[in-house]
Design a protein around this motif. Structure first.
Motif, PDB file in Angstrom:
ATOM      1  N   ALA A 175      11.375   5.610   3.767  1.00 36.90           N
ATOM      2  CA  ALA A 175      10.642   6.850   4.037  1.00 36.90           C
ATOM      3  C   ALA A 175      11.058   7.459   5.375  1.00 36.90           C
ATOM      4  CB  ALA A 175       9.138   6.569   4.029  1.00 36.90           C
ATOM      5  N   GLY A 176      11.309   6.605   6.373  1.00 37.23           N
ATOM      6  CA  GLY A 176      11.774   7.120   7.660  1.00 37.23           C
ATOM      7  C   GLY A 176      13.134   7.784   7.552  1.00 37.23           C
ATOM      8  N   THR A 195      19.943   3.287   0.261  1.00 41.05           N
ATOM      9  CA  THR A 195      20.281   1.887   0.532  1.00 41.05           C
ATOM     10  C   THR A 195      19.023   1.052   0.761  1.00 41.05           C
ATOM     11  OG1 THR A 195      22.388   2.569   1.516  1.00 41.05           O
ATOM     12  CG2 THR A 195      21.592   0.346   2.034  1.00 41.05           C
ATOM     13  N   TRP A 196      18.077   1.581   1.528  1.00 37.11           N
ATOM     14  CA  TRP A 196      16.835   0.846   1.775  1.00 37.11           C
ATOM     15  C   TRP A 196      16.081   0.612   0.470  1.00 37.11           C
ATOM     16  CZ3 TRP A 196      17.012  -1.765   5.829  1.00 37.11           C
ATOM     17  CH2 TRP A 196      17.350  -1.271   7.086  1.00 37.11           C
ATOM     18  N   PHE A 215      10.379  10.726  -3.529  1.00 37.05           N
ATOM     19  CA  PHE A 215      11.411  11.047  -2.552  1.00 37.05           C
ATOM     20  C   PHE A 215      12.281  12.200  -3.038  1.00 37.05           C
ATOM     21  CE2 PHE A 215      11.689   6.608  -0.334  1.00 37.05           C
ATOM     22  CZ  PHE A 215      10.379   6.765   0.069  1.00 37.05           C
ATOM     23  N   ALA A 216      12.670  12.169  -4.311  1.00 41.15           N
ATOM     24  CA  ALA A 216      13.538  13.216  -4.853  1.00 41.15           C
ATOM     25  C   ALA A 216      12.827  14.568  -4.867  1.00 41.15           C
ATOM     26  CB  ALA A 216      13.988  12.837  -6.267  1.00 41.15           C
ATOM     27  N   ALA A 217      11.556  14.576  -5.271  1.00 45.43           N
ATOM     28  CA  ALA A 217      10.821  15.840  -5.333  1.00 45.43           C
ATOM     29  C   ALA A 217      10.618  16.428  -3.940  1.00 45.43           C
ATOM     30  CB  ALA A 217       9.466  15.610  -6.018  1.00 45.43           C
ATOM     31  N   LEU A 353       5.052  13.669   1.081  1.00 40.54           N
ATOM     32  CA  LEU A 353       5.718  12.366   0.994  1.00 40.54           C
ATOM     33  C   LEU A 353       4.695  11.233   0.858  1.00 40.54           C
ATOM     34  CD1 LEU A 353       8.072  10.374   1.308  1.00 40.54           C
ATOM     35  CD2 LEU A 353       7.888  10.686   3.790  1.00 40.54           C
ATOM     36  N   TRP A 354       3.767  11.158   1.800  1.00 37.67           N
ATOM     37  CA  TRP A 354       2.813  10.052   1.784  1.00 37.67           C
ATOM     38  C   TRP A 354       1.771  10.217   0.690  1.00 37.67           C
ATOM     39  CZ3 TRP A 354       4.716   6.146   4.121  1.00 37.67           C
ATOM     40  CH2 TRP A 354       5.499   6.308   5.255  1.00 37.67           C
ATOM     41  N   GLY A 355       1.400  11.453   0.390  1.00 37.60           N
ATOM     42  CA  GLY A 355       0.472  11.677  -0.710  1.00 37.60           C
ATOM     43  C   GLY A 355       1.087  11.332  -2.054  1.00 37.60           C
TER      44      GLY A 355
END
Length: 634
Positions: A175-176, A195-196, A215-217, A353-355
């Motif tokens: 996420a970072g 990679t992560w 992540f993609a959206a 992202l977090w939601g």
């Protein structure tokens, strides 16, 4: 171009003025305060995750594999359940590699196996602080780190040897990297993100992929560049995640079957079946034999932790859900108040992202076939980030005045009332807790609501402190309960507080933990090991056991090879009856330990027909029918 000389009468722009010096001093003071606060939070995390881990207990199945992997590099690479690497774990071994290395370095002790988990937990707190700080500011970053540190299920999990701790760390790092890709528009951080995620796949397989749609959206919506540029960059990052994710599976698949362990959980010795069938489709569909998987995974899963009320039931609720309403409120208001901003708006992208992370996992857990309570630890970073970022947003609007200032006292009151729902069924545990939380919540709500423009700074900050204390006190009490042996949790399913099957009384704790310890067999197992050692000659295997259930205590106590017939469930078709015949004829195997707690297989039928039962008193066991030792010597 010539410049005017600096004289005594002209202002010297190269030297800071009094106001500039005060600004620099305040900035340095704020940075110093932030650093010391972060170090204090990390110290608290280190104590919660590391104190007493030598007595916290280890997962009996995973710790047995950890000792085997530490004893043999072949077993280490392929995830062999026993030192000879005859059969694999029923999972990918990536999360156990740090534990195996620690045991190899320090020796077969409980604390050595659990130490990497504690370190991974502290690193997760640090990484989340850096990520939320870059998104929502210094105070938000510190609050997010503190919330994650005090999340009860996070504390319980980080003191044990279960793979989810490493999964959470790697997904937070992913996420970072995504956040950096959003802010810079460069491709490299996006590839690092992939990679992560791929490395997280090595820890918990398909669960690591749950964040990929989110992540993609978020990247497609908020990243700079044209739509086509964003699309092909996502394609490259997705391919990176796929290749890294499947690296171990491809290694095992490309290795000849004779040169590697048998893939547990499969009827075709195919590692893709292990990952995508046994640990994938068979857990969510109605076909227990999906892709050639072996049935039986449902036996190791709980039945109550599913459905849309899972997160608020009396077991899971106190582990993770104390700040759930606050996080949801922060998500809704954060998106609503950022309406009309540019597409690449950073604060809105963070809430998305977090939601999205939180929403996807809630949906999957609520619709799956059943979950252990510790599965919800992956929700911790999302809840902590939304709490930190949301609190900073609400505080900013409160200070700005207007109608939006009412959101902060409302959030404090809502969080305090929610504690009644979560803690209500557990009135006997810390009976003072709920009254104190409600009192602090009332003080915080009323204080923030009544404070106006003429209120002193001390009054506002006092009300804010009361609100913050009311929100964090309950999870902190449940989290610190993990340090009490009475609430140590089950090694199979660690939980905080007096809930679940892991809750044991103090007087039973020492016996229970000693029975699951590394390098410390019980009296019964020590007698069996003594008998086998005294009567074996040059056989390769100490003995064969029916399923991992009987092998676990022996593998934790010794580094000698044990042939685990049937793998974790006892149903994997390895070894076959013909392979057993060959091993016995070649003097590589003499003894077999069968149990009535697992179903019969062709291999166990062969043992009963061709081997002689050994009297239970000969190897120090009571003949209760649960375990029976057979001598297969010709």
């Amino acid at each position: 171009m010539a410049t005017a000389p600096v004289t005594r009468d002209s202002p010297d722009r190269t030297r800071p003025t009094g106001g500039d010096r005060r600004t620099v001093w305040h900035r340095h003071a704020a940075e110093k305060w932030e650093l010391w606060t972060l170090l204090l939070i990390l110290a608290v995390a280190s104590v919660l995750y590391g104190w007493g881990i030598d007595h916290a207990g280890v997962h009996p199945y995973y710790s047995a594999a950890v000792r085997s992997m530490a004893s043999n590099w072949h077993a280490f690479v392929f995830g062999g359940l026993d030192p000879s690497g005859s059969i694999t774990l029923d999972k990918i071994p990536g999360a156990l590699w740090p534990q195996a290395l620690s045991v190899k370095l320090f020796g077969p002790y409980d604390w050595a196996a659990a130490l990497p988990q504690a370190i991974e937990g502290v690193l997760t707190v640090w990484a989340l602080h850096r990520i939320v700080r870059a998104w929502a500011g210094a105070v938000a970053g510190l609050l997010a780190a503190l919330v994650l540190t005090l999340t009860p299920i996070t504390v319980a999990l980080n003191r044990h040897t279960i793979p989810d701790t490493l999964l959470v760390l790697l997904l937070v790092l992913a996420a970072g990297s995504l956040q950096k890709a959003l802010s810079t528009g460069r491709l490299l951080p996006l590839l690092v993100c992939g990679t992560w995620v791929g490395l997280a796949f090595q820890a918990k397989m398909l669960q690591a992929w749950l964040v990929l749609p989110v992540f993609a959206a978020v990247y497609q919506l908020a990243a700079p560049g044209s739509r086509l540029d964003r699309a092909w960059r996502l394609l490259l990052a997705g391919l990176t995640a796929l290749v890294v994710s499947c690296s171990w599976v491809l290694l095992v698949w490309a290795t000849p079957a004779a040169n590697r362990p048998y893939a547990d959980g499969t009827s075709n010795n195919n590692p893709f079946t292990l990952v995508f069938g046994y640990n994938g489709l068979s857990r969510f569909g109605h076909d227990p034999h999906a892709l050639g998987a072996v049935a039986g995974t449902a036996a190791s899963r709980t039945t109550g932790n599913t459905g849309w009320t899972m997160l608020v039931n009396h077991i899971v609720g106190p582990q993770i859900s104390w700040l759930l309403p606050l996080a949801v409120l922060a998500l809704v208001l954060g998106l609503l108040w950022r309406t009309g901003r540019p597409r690449t708006d950073g604060p809105r992208a963070g809430f998305l992202l977090w939601g999205g992370w939180l929403s996807v996992h809630v949906v999957v857990f609520s619709t799956s076939n059943g979950n252990h309570g510790y599965y919800t630890a992956v929700l911790g970073p999302a809840l902590a980030a939304l709490t930190g970022g949301g609190a900073a947003l609400l505080w900013s609007e409160y200070r700005a005045g207007g109608r939006r200032r009412a959101a902060l006292p409302a959030a404090v009151g809502l969080t305090a009332l929610w504690a009644v729902v979560i803690d209500g069924p557990h009135g006997r545990f810390a009976p003072w807790l709920l009254p104190v939380v409600l009192m602090l919540g009332l003080c915080g709500t009323v204080g923030l609501w009544t404070c106006g423009t003429r209120s002193t700074r001390r009054a506002v900050h006092s009300a804010l402190a009361a609100g913050l204390a009311s929100a964090l006190l309950a999870p902190a009490v449940w989290a610190t309960s993990c340090l009490d042996p009475r609430y140590a949790g089950s090694p199979m399913s660690p939980l905080a507080g007096p809930v679940g099957s892991g809750y044991v009384d103090m007087r039973h704790h020492r016996t229970k933990i000693r029975a699951n310890a590394l390098n410390t067999p019980s009296t019964r197992d020590a007698a069996l090991l003594g008998y086998l050692t005294a009567h074996r000659s040059r056989e390769k295997y100490l003995l064969a056991t029916q399923a991992a259930y009987g092998a676990e205590p022996l593998l934790r106590a010794t580094s000698r090879p044990v042939l685990v017939m049937g793998g974790f469930t006892g149903l994997t078709p390895y070894p076959t009856a013909q392979q057993l015949t060959t091993l016995v004829s070649a003097h590589q195997l003499r003894y077999a330990l069968l149990t009535s707690r697992r179903p019969s297989t062709p291999a166990t039928v062969w043992v009963k027909r061709h081997c002689t039962r050994v009297p239970a008193r000969a190897y120090g066991r009571v003949s209760d029918g649960s375990f029976t030792l057979y001598d297969c010597a010709p």
